[in-house]
Design an enzyme around this catalytic site. Structure first.
Site, PDB file in Angstrom:
ATOM      1  N   CYS A   1     -52.288  26.090  75.652  1.00 51.71           N
ATOM      2  CA  CYS A   1     -51.901  25.888  74.268  1.00 51.71           C
ATOM      3  C   CYS A   1     -50.403  25.660  74.281  1.00 51.71           C
ATOM      4  O   CYS A   1     -49.788  25.544  75.343  1.00 51.71           O
ATOM      5  CB  CYS A   1     -52.303  27.082  73.417  1.00 51.71           C
ATOM      6  SG  CYS A   1     -52.188  26.760  71.648  1.00 51.71           S
TER       7      CYS A   1
ATOM      8  N   HIS B   1     -48.491  27.386  64.477  1.00 51.28           N
ATOM      9  CA  HIS B   1     -49.785  27.209  65.144  1.00 51.28           C
ATOM     10  C   HIS B   1     -50.867  27.170  64.080  1.00 51.28           C
ATOM     11  O   HIS B   1     -51.218  28.201  63.492  1.00 51.28           O
ATOM     12  CB  HIS B   1     -50.024  28.357  66.121  1.00 51.28           C
ATOM     13  CG  HIS B   1     -51.141  28.120  67.092  1.00 51.28           C
ATOM     14  ND1 HIS B   1     -52.469  28.142  66.723  1.00 51.28           N
ATOM     15  CD2 HIS B   1     -51.132  27.847  68.424  1.00 51.28           C
ATOM     16  CE1 HIS B   1     -53.223  27.907  67.776  1.00 51.28           C
ATOM     17  NE2 HIS B   1     -52.441  27.721  68.824  1.00 51.28           N
TER      18      HIS B   1
END
Length: 672
Positions: free
Chosen positions: A439, A593
């Site tokens: 990520c 995010h």
């Protein structure tokens, strides 16, 4: 994904084949410089360069098929590009005049002329899109054991070849109609002459914010609607001899961009700098000078355009109008120069001896006039309407940052490949590692036994945290270099476990930095998305909830646009577009995010609106979401907004609660 988002994806993919044009421009430009009279007929070296460039121009159709297939594939794999190449060969062979005559059993002279143009860029784009979709859907398919060799990526070119048989059958009936329509559209624009060129240029600039200008360019610059401006111009002598180009006409969809890129936008940059607040001018000067130089020398204008595109959209519309006027003037006066990359000094010099370049030097005085126009118009509009261009929206006095990206892992001096091997050793070696992903700031690893992960070694390598989600899943927080390390880990080969494997340690209690009461506020963040505030402790993700990634809050979005929470630089946008990292002017590193485990969606539901390296202001759109799709497919859309290097500051002062509005509601302050 919305239609607009899909078109934006195609637009970005088109940049892959377009990136080959600078090679053609340089090769042919050098050839024409060597032999400006004979165009390669009187000098073998010139012919060598010109023919080398022609090899690229003459095969743009297949380059588009390969490039679009690669650019639209979910993981940018070569198998997708190969599928695009195979598909183009099958389709164009089956739809060639000879094959059509044989299949339809008609005389060769009765085959529609459209099939003689089947190898153009439009068909290449079509094939590329189909090949990419087949790759994205079938590259992970596992066949029965007897056919296992053809599973996965190897299956895609085979499927593509069969699908292209069906497409070819359909094209035999619809291609003559489609081709006639495209040619009719091109002829309509061509009949508008210089006005048509100006209209095209206006929409070229206007579509940049949504990324659709590349699709528009393919109509005017390449052989989609019969115009083919760039390849015909670069072809020079060959284009003239083949009747594809006309001196004084070919290049009119390019020439007027030179005054804008080289002179107009630098004039706008000067106006923006002079309108900045006195305390901000030093910072703005560096940004504007870099952008102006890039525009003048290379024709790359995005750094300048994105600096005012969203904060002062009226200025951007003015910019689009002035671009249209400039292209109209150059086309009307037959002041022609062309480019293979963009309308900067490099391309102007290279094209100056092209036999299709006429009175190209007049673009320089035209550019000087536009420099003055841009400066006067921009300065007047900024001051009169108090537009928040860079330097006017937020004081940056005392900023001592050098503008360099900060590597959170502390590994800027280390070799990424070596670091990757050490991380593999830290998680128990290759024998314990079963899956690698990343990520935006963390390695997401699947292992056989998470207790074998050496947390102490990982932290010595620069990791700020190790999260054991369960016995087989581990996340290691390494900062913005996570994707690079993950890619290197995939090719690192066999790595043994570290000598001393540490058993799983009890998780340490998270310590929230406490803000010093009298500390200065170094950044004021606004909410990046409209929605409801959620405490970080309530985020359904161990890495965020434990503050291993950083401290902050989260927002559950109710609207689709995600904006920058502060002024700064977008140092990273993850390749699936679900998250981005922002470095503020005072060095705070913000991770936004969107959702939890949304990386698993492979980019579906997210569209980026800016690129990495862009300078943004608070409230400037960065991402757009398809919330209906995401709410249905994501594990959670609770979206953390954290300061990943919070240890460098004294703490946060949370301001938001309840409902927040993107770009308006204060979220929290970072204390220095």
């Amino acid at each position: 994904m919305s239609i607009l988002g899909y078109l934006q994806k195609i637009g970005r993919a088109l940049m892959v084949p377009v990136a080959t044009l600078p090679a053609a421009a340089i090769l042919m430009g050098v050839g024409y410089w060597i032999d400006p009279v004979g165009w390669g007929g009187e000098n073998a070296l010139a012919a060598f360069f010109i023919q080398s460039g022609s090899a690229i121009i003459d095969n743009m159709g297949v380059l588009f098929a390969v490039g679009v297939a690669y650019g639209m594939s979910k993981d940018k794999d070569g198998a997708a590009a190969l599928a695009g190449f195979v598909g183009f060969l099958v389709l164009t062979t089956l739809c060639s005049p000879a094959a059509v005559a044989m299949i339809q059993k008609i005389p060769a002279d009765q085959v529609p002329a459209a099939f003689g143009k089947i190898k153009n860029q439009f068909v290449g784009i079509l094939v590329g899109i189909i090949a990419a979709e087949l790759y994205n859907r079938f590259s992970n398919v596992e066949l029965p054991k007897a056919l296992s060799f053809f599973s996965g990526r190897r299956l895609v070119p085979i499927l593509t070849s069969f699908v292209m048989i069906v497409v070819a059958f359909i094209m035999m009936f619809i291609w003559p109609v489609v081709f006639s329509g495209l040619v009719g559209f091109g002829e309509y624009i061509q009949k508008m002459g210089s006005i048509g060129a100006g209209v095209y240029a206006f929409f070229n600039r206007l579509l940049i914010p949504v990324g659709l200008h590349h699709a528009l360019n393919s109509v005017f610059w390449f052989d989609v609607a019969g115009i083919n401006d760039i390849p015909n111009f670069l072809g020079g002598a060959q284009s003239i001899e083949a009747g594809k180009a006309v001196v004084g006409i070919t290049g009119r969809y390019q020439a007027g961009f030179f005054p804008i890129m080289m002179f107009g936008l630098p004039g706008a940059a000067l106006a923006i700098y002079q309108c900045a607040r006195p305390e901000n001018k030093a910072k703005v000067l560096g940004i504007m000078m870099a952008g102006a130089f890039a525009a003048f020398f290379t024709g790359i204008t995005e750094p300048l355009e994105f600096s005012f595109m969203f904060v002062a959209p009226v200025l951007y519309v003015i910019h689009a109008v002035l671009t249209g006027i400039s292209v109209f003037i150059a086309a009307s006066m037959h002041w022609i120069a062309g480019f293979g990359f963009s309308a900067g000094l490099v391309d102007m010099v290279l094209s100056s001896r092209n036999p299709l370049a006429t009175q190209w030097w007049m673009l320089i005085p035209q550019g000087l006039v536009f420099f003055v126009i841009y400066y006067v118009v921009f300065r007047f509009a900024i001051v009169k309407f108090n537009m928040m261009t860079p330097g006017r929206e937020l004081a940056v006095a005392g900023d001592e940052s050098d503008g360099q990206d900060v590597n959170l892992s502390g590994s800027s001096e280390q070799d990424v490949s070596g670091l990757a091997r050490q991380y593999i050793a830290a998680v128990g070696g290759s024998a314990n590692l079963t899956g690698i992903d990343a990520c935006i700031t963390r390695l997401r690893l699947n292992v056989n036994d998470s207790s074998l992960v050496n947390e102490a070694l990982a932290k010595r390598l620069g990791a700020t945290g190790v999260i054991r989600l369960n016995k087989t899943s581990v996340q290691i927080i390494v900062g913005f270099v996570a994707e690079k390390i993950a890619n290197a880990m995939k090719t690192a080969g066999d790595v043994p476990a570290a000598a001393s494997a540490a058993p799983a340690a009890a998780p340490a209690a998270a310590v929230k930095p406490q803000a010093v009461p009298n500390a200065a506020v170094i950044a004021e963040l606004v909410s990046p998305v409209t929605g409801e505030v959620v405490a970080l402790d309530d985020v359904p993700d161990e890495a965020f909830a434990s503050k291993a990634v950083g401290d902050g809050v989260a927002v559950k979005p109710t609207e689709k646009v995600v904006v920058s929470p502060a002024a700064g630089t977008i140092v990273k946008i993850f390749n699936t577009n679900h998250a981005f990292c922002l470095e503020t002017e005072k060095g705070a590193e913000i991770v936004v995010h969107m959702g939890i485990d949304t990386v698993a969606l492979g980019g579906q539901g997210f569209t980026r609106l800016v690129e990495e390296g862009a300078e943004v202001v608070a409230g400037q759109p960065v991402l757009e979401m398809d919330l209906e799709y995401l709410n249905a497919n994501a594990r959670s859309m609770i979206s953390p907004v954290v300061v990943s290097n919070i240890d460098d500051f004294s703490g946060l002062v949370i301001k938001a609660q309840g409902q927040v509005v993107a770009g308006q509601t204060p979220l929290y302050d970072i204390k220095g």
